[in-house]
Design an enzyme around this catalytic site. Sequence first.
Site, PDB file in Angstrom:
ATOM      1  N   HIS A 232      28.276  35.869  32.870  1.00  0.00           N
ATOM      2  CA  HIS A 232      29.414  36.604  33.447  1.00  0.00           C
ATOM      3  C   HIS A 232      29.285  36.635  34.961  1.00  0.00           C
ATOM      4  CE1 HIS A 232      32.874  39.201  32.694  1.00  0.00           C
ATOM      5  NE2 HIS A 232      32.435  40.025  33.622  1.00  0.00           N
TER       6      HIS A 232
ATOM      7  N   TYR B  75      16.734  52.364  38.311  1.00  0.00           N
ATOM      8  CA  TYR B  75      16.049  53.527  37.773  1.00  0.00           C
ATOM      9  C   TYR B  75      16.197  53.659  36.254  1.00  0.00           C
ATOM     10  CZ  TYR B  75      15.960  54.924  42.686  1.00  0.00           C
ATOM     11  OH  TYR B  75      15.751  54.958  44.043  1.00  0.00           O
TER      12      TYR B  75
ATOM     13  N   ARG C 198      39.291  38.831  30.485  1.00  0.00           N
ATOM     14  CA  ARG C 198      38.871  40.012  31.216  1.00  0.00           C
ATOM     15  C   ARG C 198      39.283  41.323  30.546  1.00  0.00           C
ATOM     16  NH1 ARG C 198      37.999  38.813  36.705  1.00  0.00           N
ATOM     17  NH2 ARG C 198      37.344  40.977  36.944  1.00  0.00           N
TER      18      ARG C 198
END
Length: 964
Positions: free
Chosen positions: A181, A225, A135
């Site tokens: 992931h 977007y 991580r």
Amino acid sequence: MSDDKQTPFGDDNNENEANRSEHAERSENSEPLPDELKALNDRIERDGVDGENNSSQGTNSENVSQDSDKKPFHQVISDSGEQHNIDDDLILPVAHGDIVEGANGGEGTTVRSAFLGKEMQTSFLEYSMSVIVSRALPDVRDGLKPVHRRILYAMNEAGYTPSRPHMKSARTVGDVIGKYHPHGDLAVYETMVRLAQPFSMRVPLVDGHGNFGSIDGDSAAAMRYTEARLDKASMELLRDLDKETVNFQPNYDESLEEPVVLPARFPNLLVNGSAGIAVGMATNIPPHNLGETIDATCLMIDNPQVSLDELMSVLPGPDFPTGALIMGTKGIRDAYETGRGSLSLRAKCEIKEVKNNRYQLVIKEIPYQVNRQRLLEKLGELVRDKKLTEISNIHDGADRSGIDIIIDLKQGVIPEVVLNKLYKHTQLQIGFGVIMLALVDGVPRVLSLKEVLGCYIKHQEEVIVRRTQFELNKAEERAHILKGYLIALDNIDEVISIIRSSQTDEQAKQRLSERFKLSDKQSEAILQMRLRRLTGLEREKIETELAELLKQIEYYNRVLADNNLVRQIIKTELQDIKARFGTPRRTHIMDAAKDINVEDLIADEDMVVTVTKAGYVKRLPVETYRSQKRGGKGTQAVNLKDNDYVEHLFIASTHSYMLFFSTKGKVYRTKVYELPEASRQARGNAIVNLLPLEKDEAIAAVIATKDFPENEYLMFATSQGMIKKTSMSLYDRTRKDGLIAINLKDDDTLIAVKRVSPGDKVMIATSAGKVIKWDESEARPLGRGTMGVKGITLSAGAHALCLEIAHEGASLLVITEHGYGKRTRVEEYPEQHRGGQGVFTINMTAKKGLLVDCKIVDDDDEIMIMSEEGVVVRTQVSGITEQGRSTQGLKIMNVASSDKVSVVALTNKRQDVDDVEVSSDQEKHEGAGADASSEADAPTASAIDDADSLAETESASNDDDLFE
């Protein structure tokens, strides 16, 4: 409770035997057990583990009933409701122990006993290593954390490359979390956004289209977007990934494979840096310039024993995407040598002069990771809170060409001083702690610069070797096929005959292999060969291709056999990347990390400092005042509140330390330029806002000094006639709430403090008009926190008024509360021993009032006299007639009937304003005031016209006004 399908602990019986043997070994080597555990062990030896000797064998029913009142340490309840003791689990040496038979763990599960402490320890270690490895920390080879690597790999696999159109970010995020992931979509999206931000990444790896945030702290638009694709530079991290250059591993559900590390054809760990917080450790690696990093890598390839100085000649330090300045090289060198260092980052500012002696500060670049909008808000807050009173306006000058912040300064302000304050109070200057922590072979290590480059070069050597081996294998396979083609072409008629006479493909392949000694691959390729390859032109192409392949095979073999050639290939490819993606350095490194010395930016000039009875302080240049002749009325100097009057007035250099001695015996230290500057009519600032004064604590004396010599002393005097001599070096300290300067009795107060040197004569005056003179050696040096000894014996109702240090040729000037005074040569005062009553210095009458102050003066001095109402007179000492010790004196200042003289200060015309030095024989520039003898209420200050002093008024009328 755990599922057998997922348990990593192996065979149950083997593990139980191992646990017992390990427990036996530990028991032999361990210390004696506590009584409770001894009893538990006895029960286990008697009853057996898991009740193996209980009533189920028909031999132990009585023991069960006898022990039924003993509660077990722990129980597991089966489906039938039967309780099973697992007391023995409390001393298991590992986290997981024996299987608990009959326990209700659900269908298809096995219940094991667990030792809670060991279980917590094991679980936390597993969690910690998962965070560290999977991580939070980057790999030293490609400089990427797993989430970054998976984003780039998923985009590459999906074809979102620079040559293809942008694709919706939501699609990329979905691919990443669905395939590689399995974490939150927002976390993955924010990571991808950062990879696309040019103000976060020195070399952006993602090409974003849409709103991807700003340096002002604006968030990116929602992933539905925005669009994104891989940047050209990121393709260099992925290049040769399809040539078996790195290892692959299964994804989280083993349905796909993902790379363990990327080939990373440039040192991304240094170029883009990294930041992350793991369990018990953190990393914070600054970004660097791509070209400089490649030069350092090539330098180390040529000379693995290269020195740090040689590396820093081509890689001088970090290069942040936001530019700015790095102050000093020590932090950089520490980080490169040890892996840890502290950098000081400072904004890049320009000073522009505008009209009317005004300046602008233009902030062109800000430190890395500073939120520009919050910086603007902080600037506005400082201006509103009056902490930056020099600023008149702040503009946001950001446009397409830059992120300028324009700060307008008030007229006459020194811009460097304001800039230094901005560095101190805002994020225009920040610290950046470097921790070069990365994973090396899966283990976190703090690395030096040479170690980082060494690990990267080793990785590149492996990539080049594996790529070369892959290409060699491909070339050999192709050459093998082409050799088969040539054999077929040389024997084309027989080959066609064999194929036509064969019943199946397999038969034809076998007959070709046997007849021409071909391999299966060659035979298969011949069978698939098209008829067009039988032409003569095609034969020439095959021969040319084969010749080229043989050259490549020979080159590949040379590369695999020569490590120097491998390193040369690495250098060549790195230089190519530098030529295509290199950019000039943005962050400039200053030679020395030091703050601007504010004192060097402030003019060295004399300042008049006033402190009122109500506790207001201010300073203003001494040139503000003009000289008048003796007897002048003066004019308004300070607008005072009702019942307030000026109690202390003194003159000192702006560069001097100001030692404020309070009436309670404390000392506070500050600089003159730190005091508020105000106009001559202004009241000033409350001193309680500058000094942490207690209730009923006022300023009794002030000493101005630039140093604290050990062989010079401070002489203290109290209202009860006590004195103390202490070395100045004991006061060369600063404490927020003040230092104890002298211990006082409950009913005593400090009235004056003076500097003395060996041979000085001390003079103390009292309100009864008496003065005593004695040599300073009469008082032995005492410590800072002592009470002192008697300096003068006081008559009934009198109190000590002032303390002065006499020097040869000087005069003692005394003045009463109604403006009468005189000056007398100090030689006319007899020298006595410390503790005497003294002699009279002026004939005291009701018309003159009580004695309020005294000063040691010379003929060419000027004095400034201030009344309780704030009226100031400045006059030459030479204009005051020198008289005998027991004379009446004369009128020095016209004082209104409602007003009284409060304080007298000196200014020395001989002293150059630009070269002010404070010394023991220049007490006039130390400016210690004295207590006023009267605390009568005073009306609001105004200029009073004294009709009884017509001659003096006419004399003063010929002069200019007191003030400019």
